[in-house]
Design a protein around this motif. Structure first.
Motif, mmCIF file in Angstrom:
data_model
loop_
_atom_site.group_PDB
_atom_site.id
_atom_site.type_symbol
_atom_site.label_atom_id
_atom_site.label_comp_id
_atom_site.label_asym_id
_atom_site.label_seq_id
_atom_site.Cartn_x
_atom_site.Cartn_y
_atom_site.Cartn_z
ATOM 1 N N ALA A 77 43.182 37.918 50.541
ATOM 2 C CA ALA A 77 44.458 37.223 49.784
ATOM 3 C C ALA A 77 43.908 36.323 48.726
ATOM 4 O O ALA A 77 44.156 36.647 47.578
ATOM 5 C CB ALA A 77 45.144 36.677 50.855
ATOM 6 N N LEU A 78 43.121 35.585 48.870
ATOM 7 C CA LEU A 78 42.850 34.586 47.846
ATOM 8 C C LEU A 78 41.823 35.215 46.766
ATOM 9 O O LEU A 78 42.342 34.689 45.676
ATOM 10 C CB LEU A 78 42.010 33.405 48.543
ATOM 11 N N VAL A 79 40.779 35.891 47.049
ATOM 12 C CA VAL A 79 40.049 36.621 46.032
ATOM 13 C C VAL A 79 40.865 37.708 45.264
ATOM 14 O O VAL A 79 40.951 37.564 43.887
ATOM 15 C CB VAL A 79 38.813 37.184 46.682
ATOM 16 N N GLY A 80 41.869 38.273 45.742
ATOM 17 C CA GLY A 80 42.582 39.113 45.218
ATOM 18 C C GLY A 80 43.604 38.488 44.291
ATOM 19 O O GLY A 80 43.845 39.084 43.193
ATOM 20 N N GLN A 81 44.299 37.499 44.976
ATOM 21 C CA GLN A 81 45.204 36.746 44.045
ATOM 22 C C GLN A 81 44.223 36.062 42.639
ATOM 23 O O GLN A 81 45.130 36.415 41.488
ATOM 24 C CB GLN A 81 45.657 35.549 44.648
ATOM 25 N N ALA A 82 43.229 35.943 43.120
ATOM 26 C CA ALA A 82 42.355 35.007 41.740
ATOM 27 C C ALA A 82 41.862 36.219 41.003
ATOM 28 O O ALA A 82 42.031 35.753 39.629
ATOM 29 C CB ALA A 82 41.044 34.393 42.358
ATOM 30 N N MET A 83 41.386 37.336 41.335
ATOM 31 C CA MET A 83 41.220 38.386 40.381
ATOM 32 C C MET A 83 42.279 38.861 39.625
ATOM 33 O O MET A 83 42.358 39.499 38.640
ATOM 34 C CB MET A 83 40.633 39.486 41.163
ATOM 35 N N GLY A 84 43.708 38.904 40.295
ATOM 36 C CA GLY A 84 44.756 39.181 39.418
ATOM 37 C C GLY A 84 45.377 38.260 38.432
ATOM 38 O O GLY A 84 46.294 38.562 37.681
ATOM 39 N N SER A 85 44.676 37.034 38.244
ATOM 40 C CA SER A 85 45.110 36.235 37.334
ATOM 41 C C SER A 85 44.229 36.041 36.357
ATOM 42 O O SER A 85 43.128 35.545 36.867
ATOM 43 C CB SER A 85 45.521 34.678 38.204
ATOM 44 N N ASP A 86 44.577 36.133 35.228
ATOM 45 C CA ASP A 86 43.428 35.938 34.066
ATOM 46 C C ASP A 86 43.102 34.241 33.961
ATOM 47 O O ASP A 86 41.848 34.192 33.681
ATOM 48 C CB ASP A 86 44.259 36.547 32.618
ATOM 49 N N SER A 87 43.981 33.549 34.389
ATOM 50 C CA SER A 87 43.621 31.982 33.986
ATOM 51 C C SER A 87 42.948 31.796 35.334
ATOM 52 O O SER A 87 42.116 30.353 35.214
ATOM 53 C CB SER A 87 45.209 31.513 34.044
ATOM 54 N N SER A 88 42.940 32.143 36.221
ATOM 55 C CA SER A 88 41.927 31.695 37.526
ATOM 56 C C SER A 88 41.224 32.868 38.055
ATOM 57 O O SER A 88 40.954 32.628 39.294
ATOM 58 C CB SER A 88 43.084 31.225 38.425
#
Length: 295
Positions: A168-179
């Motif tokens: 969940a955490l890596v997927g959310q981070a990769m889906g956000s350009d800023s993070s």
């Protein structure tokens, strides 16, 4: 809205400019606001009004004025809708075929990887079930293996939460350009806390025998299960770090490295099981605990 429509139709309108200074007596009735006539391309401001000279350039172009008024009327919601529309135009219409193709391309390597991990466990059971050393029957060894696996699973589940959450955490981070850089940070955090939290649970591997005896199991089976569990104390941390890397790549859409590794070690595990349990050449092997060492 009337102001916006008048600008859009290139009609003269009356605009209210807020004065930042204290209102004069002749401005009291308007509440400190100066009313001025403007045309479609020019704003006539009273000389006595101290309006910032830099702001007048924005009113020379009708398009800038329209954009400013439109943003003030609709706020950020208009911008979000516009960005969403641009995104949909760029990505094109939704296609069940493309979505199914993408899901299958991600899903089948995960299925193969999961099958390989189960295959390793089945290999241990098959090898242990054929032990006939004259000391204990294969049924006793299988019972000890099952009890040991149960105890290890109970002890290892809590620290393994640090690799499960990476999906969940890596997927959310990769889906956000800023993070997007946070993906690597989450991986490091997961590996560190998994290794640290694993230590007290690994200490529990040395207390399996008294626990099993207190639950009513025979001393012979409990002793074999405890010995098997102690020989497994070396692999949980490296395996947990491997799983962190596996979930890290899976969350980025790269499930095949784990699949290749699983297929390779499915055969490596079978070979090591045979060597460590039954031996090779003049070496007689380690017997029952050889299955634990081969993992």
């Amino acid at each position: 809205q009337i102001i916006f429509d008048n600008f859009k139709q290139k009609k003269p309108v009356r605009r209210y400019l807020i004065s930042k200074r204290n209102p004069k007596p002749d401005e009291a009735q308007s509440g400190g606001m100066i009313i001025n006539d403007i045309s479609s391309n020019k704003i006539d401001v009273n000389e006595t009004d101290e309006v910032n000279s830099h702001s007048s350039s924005f009113y020379d172009d009708d398009e800038n004025v329209l954009e400013m008024i439109n943003d003030s009327l609709h706020g950020s919601r208009h911008g979000k809708c516009k960005r969403k529309k641009d995104s949909s135009e760029k990505n094109g219409p939704f296609s069940y075929r493309e979505e199914s193709k993408e899901m299958i391309s991600l899903g089948w390597p995960l299925a193969v990887s999961f099958f390989c991990r189960l295959g390793m466990a089945f290999t241990d059971v098959a090898m242990v079930g054929h032990i006939n050393d004259g000391v204990n029957s294969s049924e006793i060894y299988l019972a000890a293996l099952a009890l040991s696996t149960m105890c290890m699973s109970i002890l290892l589940v809590p620290p393994l939460a640090f690799n499960q959450v990476l999906n969940a955490l890596v997927g959310q981070a990769m889906g956000s350009d800023s993070s997007s850089k946070m993906a690597g940070v989450w991986l490091q955090q997961g590996m560190f806390w998994l290794s640290l939290s694993m230590l007290p649970f690994l200490a529990g591997f040395y207390f399996v025998q008294p626990v099993l005896i207190s639950l009513g199991f025979s001393e012979n089976v409990s002793a074999l299960a405890a010995e098997y569990t102690r020989y497994n104390v070396l692999w949980p941390i490296p395996n947990g770090l491997y799983q962190c890397m596996r979930f890290y790549f899976q969350a980025q859409g790269y499930p095949r490295p784990a699949m290749y590794n699983g297929v390779l070690f499915l055969f490596v595990n079978a070979i090591l099981n045979y060597v460590f349990i039954y031996g090779v050449g003049g070496w007689q092997g380690m017997g029952f605990v050889g299955a634990a060492v081969s993992i």
